[in-house]
Design an enzyme around this catalytic site. Sequence first.
Site, PDB file in Angstrom:
ATOM      1  N   TYR A 104      24.388  41.227  22.594  1.00 48.25           N
ATOM      2  CA  TYR A 104      24.792  41.296  24.011  1.00 48.25           C
ATOM      3  C   TYR A 104      23.555  41.141  24.903  1.00 48.25           C
ATOM      4  O   TYR A 104      23.559  40.374  25.868  1.00 48.25           O
ATOM      5  CB  TYR A 104      25.489  42.631  24.256  1.00 48.25           C
ATOM      6  N   SER A 159      24.230  41.167  33.458  1.00 52.63           N
ATOM      7  CA  SER A 159      24.288  42.589  33.083  1.00 52.63           C
ATOM      8  C   SER A 159      22.946  43.245  33.388  1.00 52.63           C
ATOM      9  O   SER A 159      21.942  42.550  33.603  1.00 52.63           O
ATOM     10  CB  SER A 159      24.573  42.672  31.579  1.00 52.63           C
TER      11      SER A 159
HETATM   12  P1  NAP Z   1      36.750  43.588  29.738  1.00 58.59           P
HETATM   13  O1  NAP Z   1      37.609  44.503  30.532  1.00 58.59           O
HETATM   14  O2  NAP Z   1      36.608  43.794  28.274  1.00 58.59           O
HETATM   15  O3  NAP Z   1      37.185  42.084  30.036  1.00 58.59           O
HETATM   16  C1  NAP Z   1      36.595  41.002  29.358  1.00 58.59           C
HETATM   17  C2  NAP Z   1      37.367  39.742  29.673  1.00 58.59           C
HETATM   18  O4  NAP Z   1      36.844  38.649  28.873  1.00 58.59           O
HETATM   19  C3  NAP Z   1      38.843  39.867  29.272  1.00 58.59           C
HETATM   20  O5  NAP Z   1      39.629  39.134  30.180  1.00 58.59           O
HETATM   21  C4  NAP Z   1      38.861  39.200  27.910  1.00 58.59           C
HETATM   22  O6  NAP Z   1      40.122  38.715  27.510  1.00 58.59           O
HETATM   23  C5  NAP Z   1      37.909  38.053  28.169  1.00 58.59           C
HETATM   24  N1  NAP Z   1      37.494  37.436  26.912  1.00 58.59           N
HETATM   25  C6  NAP Z   1      36.817  38.011  25.900  1.00 58.59           C
HETATM   26  N2  NAP Z   1      36.678  37.142  24.896  1.00 58.59           N
HETATM   27  C7  NAP Z   1      37.299  35.996  25.270  1.00 58.59           C
HETATM   28  C8  NAP Z   1      37.514  34.738  24.658  1.00 58.59           C
HETATM   29  N3  NAP Z   1      37.079  34.471  23.416  1.00 58.59           N
HETATM   30  N4  NAP Z   1      38.191  33.788  25.335  1.00 58.59           N
HETATM   31  C9  NAP Z   1      38.673  34.038  26.572  1.00 58.59           C
HETATM   32  N5  NAP Z   1      38.508  35.217  27.213  1.00 58.59           N
HETATM   33  C10 NAP Z   1      37.826  36.176  26.560  1.00 58.59           C
HETATM   34  O7  NAP Z   1      35.260  43.619  30.277  1.00 58.59           O
HETATM   35  P2  NAP Z   1      34.637  43.768  31.745  1.00 58.59           P
HETATM   36  O8  NAP Z   1      33.904  45.018  31.761  1.00 58.59           O
HETATM   37  O9  NAP Z   1      35.626  43.453  32.789  1.00 58.59           O
HETATM   38  O10 NAP Z   1      33.545  42.619  31.635  1.00 58.59           O
HETATM   39  C11 NAP Z   1      33.627  41.391  32.303  1.00 58.59           C
HETATM   40  C12 NAP Z   1      32.241  40.752  32.272  1.00 58.59           C
HETATM   41  O11 NAP Z   1      31.314  41.621  32.929  1.00 58.59           O
HETATM   42  C13 NAP Z   1      31.692  40.556  30.865  1.00 58.59           C
HETATM   43  O12 NAP Z   1      30.946  39.352  30.812  1.00 58.59           O
HETATM   44  C14 NAP Z   1      30.790  41.747  30.678  1.00 58.59           C
HETATM   45  O13 NAP Z   1      29.771  41.515  29.749  1.00 58.59           O
HETATM   46  C15 NAP Z   1      30.235  41.900  32.084  1.00 58.59           C
HETATM   47  N6  NAP Z   1      29.688  43.211  32.400  1.00 58.59           N
HETATM   48  C16 NAP Z   1      30.474  44.332  32.373  1.00 58.59           C
HETATM   49  C17 NAP Z   1      29.891  45.558  32.688  1.00 58.59           C
HETATM   50  C18 NAP Z   1      30.657  46.837  32.699  1.00 58.59           C
HETATM   51  O14 NAP Z   1      30.029  47.888  32.897  1.00 58.59           O
HETATM   52  N7  NAP Z   1      31.962  46.840  32.515  1.00 58.59           N
HETATM   53  C19 NAP Z   1      28.543  45.622  33.027  1.00 58.59           C
HETATM   54  C20 NAP Z   1      27.797  44.462  33.035  1.00 58.59           C
HETATM   55  C21 NAP Z   1      28.380  43.272  32.730  1.00 58.59           C
HETATM   56  P3  NAP Z   1      41.092  39.611  26.549  1.00 58.59           P
HETATM   57  O15 NAP Z   1      41.702  40.634  27.452  1.00 58.59           O
HETATM   58  O16 NAP Z   1      42.037  38.606  26.016  1.00 58.59           O
HETATM   59  O17 NAP Z   1      40.216  40.217  25.504  1.00 58.59           O
END
Ligand code: NAP
Length: 254
Positions: free
Chosen positions: A159, A146
């Site tokens: 986080y 991130s």
């Molecule tokens: P998201 O749409 O909330 O997706 C998160 C994913 O992680 C979902 O598939 C969720 O499953 C899964 N997850 C959460 N807790 C879990 C658990 N206990 N066991 C198994 N799976 C679990 O978020 P995203 O934005 O795509 O983020 C994906 C990654 O990128 C994360 O690591 C996040 O920190 C990182 N990131 C995102 C951004 C951004 O701007 N969006 C920026 C930097 C980094 P469920 O659907 O079942 O909850």
Amino acid sequence: MTTSPFDLSNKTAMVTGCNTGLGQAIAIGLAQAGCDVVGVNRSEPTQTAEQITQLGRRFIDVRADLSGGNDVIAQLLQESLSQVRTIDILVNNAGIIRRDNAIDFTEQDWDDVIDVNLKSAFFLSQALAKHFIAENIAGKIIHIASMLSFQGGIRVPSYTASKSGLAGLTKAMANEWAAHNINVNAIAPGYMATNNTEALRQDEQRNAEILNRIPAGRWGSPADVAGPCVFLASSAADYVNGTTLAVDGGWLAR
Ligand code: NAP
């Protein structure tokens, strides 16, 4: 005919949290490059499975709650390897966020985030590295970090700790495992439009502040991380070790 160094035919990638958001785009991008995909999810990854199957690739649906610790990891790996012969690529994408001031932050919000974002990524990487070494696979491990691997952030202390920890682990693992032909790297997405950032995008003031600071002038889309992930998963990145690659529309360059 020479093969493209970005070609992932005959490879299998494990992607955590690929039912939605960045994980879904990464899983589809890897499948477009030729990979079969083992998706590790706690919710049904219907759309991802459909799109990957339509590409003519296999999608193996493995269910696990990654907050469950090492027993869960051992079980999901056993289940995966009963359906695919080997795994070549691991993308530690699953992650959660909790928002509160550091002064009020609860132990629960600390543990929940660290368990999924950092602890499960560490132990799943350890389990896959053992598999790579045992099977003599030049494996690739990619952590999804991130901007808060580099910056402090606002009201998200666990986080920030988890993502800064991942950037450190990327280097620590690379130092130890490069000698086994395992590449460990991370991608640090900037501000991407997913469920994870829904609350920020709904907050008019924060949304404007964020957009004003991004040189590219837009939120990232999930597909923006797929290409960099294919690169790090491919032999084009064989000499890239321990780096955290920002995919941020220029956010960190400001
Ligand atoms: P998201 O749409 O909330 O997706 C998160 C994913 O992680 C979902 O598939 C969720 O499953 C899964 N997850 C959460 N807790 C879990 C658990 N206990 N066991 C198994 N799976 C679990 O978020 P995203 O934005 O795509 O983020 C994906 C990654 O990128 C994360 O690591 C996040 O920190 C990182 N990131 C995102 C951004 C951004 O701007 N969006 C920026 C930097 C980094 P469920 O659907 O079942 O909850």
